[in-house]
Design an enzyme around this catalytic site. Structure first.
Site, PDB file in Angstrom:
ATOM      1  N   THR A 145       0.818  -1.202   0.000  1.00  0.00           N
ATOM      2  CA  THR A 145       0.000   0.000   0.000  1.00  0.00           C
ATOM      3  C   THR A 145       0.859   1.262   0.000  1.00  0.00           C
ATOM      4  OG1 THR A 145      -1.635   1.234   1.291  1.00  0.00           O
ATOM      5  CG2 THR A 145      -0.139  -0.114   2.544  1.00  0.00           C
ATOM      6  N   SER A 187      -2.340   3.132  10.550  1.00  0.00           N
ATOM      7  CA  SER A 187      -3.340   2.256  11.180  1.00  0.00           C
ATOM      8  C   SER A 187      -2.666   0.906  11.405  1.00  0.00           C
ATOM      9  CB  SER A 187      -4.555   2.059  10.262  1.00  0.00           C
ATOM     10  OG  SER A 187      -4.196   1.229   9.156  1.00  0.00           O
ATOM     11  N   TYR A 189      -3.700  -1.859  10.226  1.00  0.00           N
ATOM     12  CA  TYR A 189      -3.632  -2.484   8.896  1.00  0.00           C
ATOM     13  C   TYR A 189      -2.376  -2.026   8.143  1.00  0.00           C
ATOM     14  CZ  TYR A 189      -3.950  -2.308   3.876  1.00  0.00           C
ATOM     15  OH  TYR A 189      -3.618  -2.361   2.553  1.00  0.00           O
ATOM     16  N   HIS A 190      -2.154  -0.705   8.081  1.00  0.00           N
ATOM     17  CA  HIS A 190      -0.991  -0.212   7.340  1.00  0.00           C
ATOM     18  C   HIS A 190       0.304  -0.701   7.984  1.00  0.00           C
ATOM     19  CE1 HIS A 190      -3.998   2.740   5.701  1.00  0.00           C
ATOM     20  NE2 HIS A 190      -3.309   2.524   4.609  1.00  0.00           N
ATOM     21  N   LYS A 193       1.514  -3.914   6.587  1.00  0.00           N
ATOM     22  CA  LYS A 193       2.177  -3.837   5.271  1.00  0.00           C
ATOM     23  C   LYS A 193       3.634  -3.391   5.421  1.00  0.00           C
ATOM     24  CE  LYS A 193      -1.448  -4.883   2.759  1.00  0.00           C
ATOM     25  NZ  LYS A 193      -1.573  -5.949   1.782  1.00  0.00           N
TER      26      LYS A 193
HETATM   27  P1  NAD Z   1     -10.571  -7.924  -0.083  1.00  0.00           P
HETATM   28  O1  NAD Z   1     -10.786  -7.981   1.387  1.00  0.00           O
HETATM   29  O2  NAD Z   1     -11.747  -7.665  -0.969  1.00  0.00           O
HETATM   30  O3  NAD Z   1      -9.875  -9.287  -0.573  1.00  0.00           O
HETATM   31  C1  NAD Z   1      -8.933  -9.984   0.180  1.00  0.00           C
HETATM   32  C2  NAD Z   1      -9.205 -11.469   0.001  1.00  0.00           C
HETATM   33  O4  NAD Z   1      -8.235 -12.201   0.760  1.00  0.00           O
HETATM   34  C3  NAD Z   1     -10.595 -11.876   0.525  1.00  0.00           C
HETATM   35  O5  NAD Z   1     -11.270 -12.632  -0.448  1.00  0.00           O
HETATM   36  C4  NAD Z   1     -10.287 -12.694   1.782  1.00  0.00           C
HETATM   37  O6  NAD Z   1     -11.249 -13.705   2.020  1.00  0.00           O
HETATM   38  C5  NAD Z   1      -8.890 -13.239   1.473  1.00  0.00           C
HETATM   39  N1  NAD Z   1      -8.084 -13.516   2.672  1.00  0.00           N
HETATM   40  C6  NAD Z   1      -7.810 -12.685   3.710  1.00  0.00           C
HETATM   41  N2  NAD Z   1      -7.076 -13.336   4.634  1.00  0.00           N
HETATM   42  C7  NAD Z   1      -6.854 -14.588   4.160  1.00  0.00           C
HETATM   43  C8  NAD Z   1      -6.197 -15.732   4.673  1.00  0.00           C
HETATM   44  N3  NAD Z   1      -5.605 -15.738   5.873  1.00  0.00           N
HETATM   45  N4  NAD Z   1      -6.170 -16.860   3.922  1.00  0.00           N
HETATM   46  C9  NAD Z   1      -6.766 -16.893   2.705  1.00  0.00           C
HETATM   47  N5  NAD Z   1      -7.447 -15.847   2.189  1.00  0.00           N
HETATM   48  C10 NAD Z   1      -7.481 -14.703   2.909  1.00  0.00           C
HETATM   49  O7  NAD Z   1      -9.429  -6.838  -0.341  1.00  0.00           O
HETATM   50  P2  NAD Z   1      -8.989  -6.139  -1.711  1.00  0.00           P
HETATM   51  O8  NAD Z   1      -9.571  -4.782  -1.739  1.00  0.00           O
HETATM   52  O9  NAD Z   1      -9.205  -7.068  -2.848  1.00  0.00           O
HETATM   53  O10 NAD Z   1      -7.430  -5.976  -1.457  1.00  0.00           O
HETATM   54  C11 NAD Z   1      -6.517  -6.992  -1.880  1.00  0.00           C
HETATM   55  C12 NAD Z   1      -5.101  -6.611  -1.481  1.00  0.00           C
HETATM   56  O11 NAD Z   1      -4.763  -5.377  -2.094  1.00  0.00           O
HETATM   57  C13 NAD Z   1      -4.939  -6.413   0.022  1.00  0.00           C
HETATM   58  O12 NAD Z   1      -3.729  -6.980   0.445  1.00  0.00           O
HETATM   59  C14 NAD Z   1      -4.923  -4.917   0.190  1.00  0.00           C
HETATM   60  O13 NAD Z   1      -4.126  -4.553   1.295  1.00  0.00           O
HETATM   61  C15 NAD Z   1      -4.323  -4.444  -1.124  1.00  0.00           C
HETATM   62  N6  NAD Z   1      -4.798  -3.093  -1.479  1.00  0.00           N
HETATM   63  C16 NAD Z   1      -6.136  -2.847  -1.676  1.00  0.00           C
HETATM   64  C17 NAD Z   1      -6.554  -1.556  -1.995  1.00  0.00           C
HETATM   65  C18 NAD Z   1      -8.005  -1.187  -2.185  1.00  0.00           C
HETATM   66  O14 NAD Z   1      -8.318   0.009  -2.354  1.00  0.00           O
HETATM   67  N7  NAD Z   1      -8.941  -2.145  -2.184  1.00  0.00           N
HETATM   68  C19 NAD Z   1      -5.599  -0.541  -2.154  1.00  0.00           C
HETATM   69  C20 NAD Z   1      -4.246  -0.825  -1.947  1.00  0.00           C
HETATM   70  C21 NAD Z   1      -3.859  -2.124  -1.615  1.00  0.00           C
HETATM   71  N1  USQ Z   2     -12.458   9.403   3.933  1.00  0.00           N
HETATM   72  C1  USQ Z   2     -13.432  10.400   3.978  1.00  0.00           C
HETATM   73  N2  USQ Z   2     -14.722  10.012   3.940  1.00  0.00           N
HETATM   74  C2  USQ Z   2     -15.120   8.717   3.847  1.00  0.00           C
HETATM   75  C3  USQ Z   2     -14.118   7.704   3.773  1.00  0.00           C
HETATM   76  C4  USQ Z   2     -12.799   8.108   3.828  1.00  0.00           C
HETATM   77  O1  USQ Z   2     -13.133  11.583   4.063  1.00  0.00           O
HETATM   78  O2  USQ Z   2     -16.325   8.443   3.805  1.00  0.00           O
HETATM   79  C5  USQ Z   2     -11.039   9.802   3.970  1.00  0.00           C
HETATM   80  C6  USQ Z   2     -10.237   9.085   5.059  1.00  0.00           C
HETATM   81  O3  USQ Z   2     -10.351   9.787   6.300  1.00  0.00           O
HETATM   82  C7  USQ Z   2      -8.847   9.076   4.452  1.00  0.00           C
HETATM   83  C8  USQ Z   2      -9.102   8.966   2.949  1.00  0.00           C
HETATM   84  O4  USQ Z   2     -10.455   9.365   2.754  1.00  0.00           O
HETATM   85  O5  USQ Z   2      -8.229  10.295   4.682  1.00  0.00           O
HETATM   86  C9  USQ Z   2      -8.909   7.587   2.384  1.00  0.00           C
HETATM   87  O6  USQ Z   2      -9.696   6.643   3.087  1.00  0.00           O
HETATM   88  P1  USQ Z   2     -10.098   5.252   2.420  1.00  0.00           P
HETATM   89  O7  USQ Z   2     -10.967   4.508   3.379  1.00  0.00           O
HETATM   90  O8  USQ Z   2     -10.617   5.474   1.050  1.00  0.00           O
HETATM   91  O9  USQ Z   2      -8.666   4.534   2.226  1.00  0.00           O
HETATM   92  P2  USQ Z   2      -7.668   3.860   3.265  1.00  0.00           P
HETATM   93  O10 USQ Z   2      -8.247   3.729   4.608  1.00  0.00           O
HETATM   94  O11 USQ Z   2      -6.370   4.575   3.155  1.00  0.00           O
HETATM   95  O12 USQ Z   2      -7.498   2.379   2.707  1.00  0.00           O
HETATM   96  C10 USQ Z   2      -7.689   2.008   1.341  1.00  0.00           C
HETATM   97  C11 USQ Z   2      -7.776   0.490   1.288  1.00  0.00           C
HETATM   98  C12 USQ Z   2      -6.461  -0.111   1.757  1.00  0.00           C
HETATM   99  C13 USQ Z   2      -5.320   0.461   0.932  1.00  0.00           C
HETATM  100  C14 USQ Z   2      -5.313   1.986   0.979  1.00  0.00           C
HETATM  101  C15 USQ Z   2      -4.320   2.579  -0.014  1.00  0.00           C
HETATM  102  O13 USQ Z   2      -8.852   0.032   2.100  1.00  0.00           O
HETATM  103  O14 USQ Z   2      -6.495  -1.525   1.606  1.00  0.00           O
HETATM  104  O15 USQ Z   2      -4.094  -0.019   1.400  1.00  0.00           O
HETATM  105  O16 USQ Z   2      -6.618   2.471   0.557  1.00  0.00           O
HETATM  106  S1  USQ Z   2      -3.561   4.038   0.597  1.00  0.00           S
HETATM  107  O17 USQ Z   2      -4.605   4.950   1.079  1.00  0.00           O
HETATM  108  O18 USQ Z   2      -2.833   4.599  -0.507  1.00  0.00           O
HETATM  109  O19 USQ Z   2      -2.709   3.629   1.692  1.00  0.00           O
END
Ligand code: NAD
Ligand code: USQ
Length: 399
Positions: A145, A187, A189-190, A193
């Site tokens: 991320t 967070s 979560y972050h 990563k």
């Molecule tokens: P998602 O939650 O929709 O998909 C993740 C999948 O992984 C799910 O299907 C879940 O069941 C599976 N999973 C989780 N833990 C597992 C485990 N222990 N064993 C097997 N399967 C498992 O998330 P997404 O939005 O598709 O994101 C995918 C990846 O991309 C994540 O690692 C996330 O951090 C990264 N990412 C997502 C975004 C975004 O905006 N969605 C942005 C940046 C990075």
């Molecule tokens: N935000 C609002 N209003 C909302 C939702 C979010 O103002 O209703 C703001 C948040 O406070 C934050 C920004 O928008 O400042 C982004 O929030 P987000 O929920 O869209 O994104 P984030 O929590 O950062 O997480 C998402 C994905 C995560 C990925 C990350 C990429 O869920 O898996 O890693 O985006 S990044 O942001 O580049 O780290």
């Protein structure tokens, strides 16, 4: 190429699996369906009606003749099965999406914090360990991320792709070193990563595992050409306060007449990418793996940056939606600049999909089509970063 897609039932993993299968790769999805279980825990569903994984795969075969394999397996807790799977299937590459990915969910309570660390850190380590144990030369592509860098740490200097060159003062003068960019997670979560990054550095140096770590921005949009082929292949659309990401949330909120939920002033600047580009980037990363012995390749998987309030204003202009400035439930800078290097993907041929009114309309049409499935009580973000932080009341009464 034989590819295992870990987390292939999720928002990014499902369209990627279809894209890779479409261009002729032999794809097997590995997923424990934990994301679907969290929907049940949170009492919320994807806005779009996603089908069970078995039905998704059956429909893909019916429409294209291509088979996608599926193994239900928990990466964090079933190491022996994972190791045996690699030896049995002998994949050329693994794409690792299989982690708990929502920052707000990771901050809900102690149980969610501990689950996120246990699931993500153990899962990634198990994957690396199983690759080494297999003795196979499997290239790993991991979804990281942009949030590992934090926001505003380096002022207006562009965020580099993974590594920073620093000068170390010594009695004999300065020496230059390349280090992993300092981690600044916002967070739990972050934080996972940033821990993943260290594990990659170690396993690349010690075992010559080949790793590409993609520092992806916020993904928006829903459909790719493959998921749009048939409603039964539709991708998930998260809109709730924990899993919904900002741009898709705003589009959904506009579609149901809910005020746009801007946290604070909306001065937060973030990086974005459309789901269509996510799947192309994964293809490019698979086609350009590092050599054995190389340090992890880090690509910033980002096409554009936007300030949250500018996105809200754009959507308000197109749709007539109201904007609500809510107390921010997170601990984050109220305003930041963001300048991101993203040369690697451009050099390797990515033609970025820019945010346009046309693409916004496409996502909005999906939100409008399925708005009857929305639960308005799930929209406001309730997870707070620290006890005592203010949350907002519901802005729309449930129908
Ligand atoms: P998602 O939650 O929709 O998909 C993740 C999948 O992984 C799910 O299907 C879940 O069941 C599976 N999973 C989780 N833990 C597992 C485990 N222990 N064993 C097997 N399967 C498992 O998330 P997404 O939005 O598709 O994101 C995918 C990846 O991309 C994540 O690692 C996330 O951090 C990264 N990412 C997502 C975004 C975004 O905006 N969605 C942005 C940046 C990075
Ligand atoms: N935000 C609002 N209003 C909302 C939702 C979010 O103002 O209703 C703001 C948040 O406070 C934050 C920004 O928008 O400042 C982004 O929030 P987000 O929920 O869209 O994104 P984030 O929590 O950062 O997480 C998402 C994905 C995560 C990925 C990350 C990429 O869920 O898996 O890693 O985006 S990044 O942001 O580049 O780290």
């Amino acid at each position: 190429m034989k590819v295992l897609v870990l987390g292939g039932d999720g928002f990014c993993g499902w369209p990627t699996s279809l894209h890779l299968s479409d261009i002729g790769h032999d794809v097997t999805i590995v997923d424990n369906l934990s994301r679907r279980a969290i929907d049940i825990e949170l009492e919320v569903e994807s806005l779009t009606p996603i089908q069970p994984i078995g039905e998704r795969i059956r429909v893909w075969k019916e429409l294209t003749g291509s088979e996608i394999g599926y193994v239900r397996l928990d990466l964090a807790n079933e190491y022996d099965r994972l190791a045996a799977l690699l030896i049995e299937t002998r994949p050329d590459a693994i794409v690792h999406f299989g982690e708990q990915r929502a920052a707000p969910y990771s901050m809900r309570n102690e149980t969610a914090k501990r689950y996120t660390i246990d699931n993500n850190v153990r899962g990634t380590h198990n994957v690396l360990c199983a690759i080494v144990e297999s003795g196979l030369d499997i290239a790993l592509v991991h979804l990281g991320t942009m949030g590992v860098y934090g926001y505003g740490w380096s002022g207006s200097a562009p965020i580099p792709e993974g590594y920073l060159t620093v000068k170390v003062p010594t009695p004999d003068g300065d020496i230059e070193r390349e280090i992993l960019h300092p981690a600044n997670p916002g967070s739990v979560y972050h934080l996972t990563k940033t821990l993943d990054q260290l594990m990659f550095a170690f396993y690349c140096a010690n075992d010559q595992v080949r790793v590409t770590d993609l520092h992806q921005g916020i993904v928006w949009g829903t459909q790719t050409p493959q998921t749009a082929l048939d409603e039964r292949l539709i991708n998930r659309f998260d809109y709730d306060g924990d899993y919904g990401t900002v741009l898709n949330r705003f589009l959904m909120q506009a579609a149901i007449g809910h005020p746009l939920t801007v946290h604070g002033t909306g001065g937060q600047t973030r990086a974005f990418i459309h789901i269509r580009d996510t799947v192309r980037c994964i293809q490019i990363a698979l086609e350009n793996p590092p050599a054995r012995g190389e340090k992890p390749k880090v690509f910033n998987q980002v096409t554009e940056t936007f300030r949250v309030r500018d996105l809200a204003e754009l959507i308000a202009k197109i749709t007539g939606a109201e904007i609500a400035n809510l107390p921010n439930p997170r601990r984050e800078a109220a305003e930041n600049e963001l300048n991101v290097s993203r040369d690697h993907f451009l050099e390797l041929g990515l033609n970025p999909t820019k945010l346009s009114e046309g693409l916004l309309e496409e996502s909005r049409d999906i939100a409008v089509k399925y708005r009857h499935r929305a639960d308005t009580t799930k929209i406001i973000a309730r997870s707070v970063w620290r006890q005592g932080m203010e949350t907002s009341p519901d802005l729309v009464k449930p129908q």
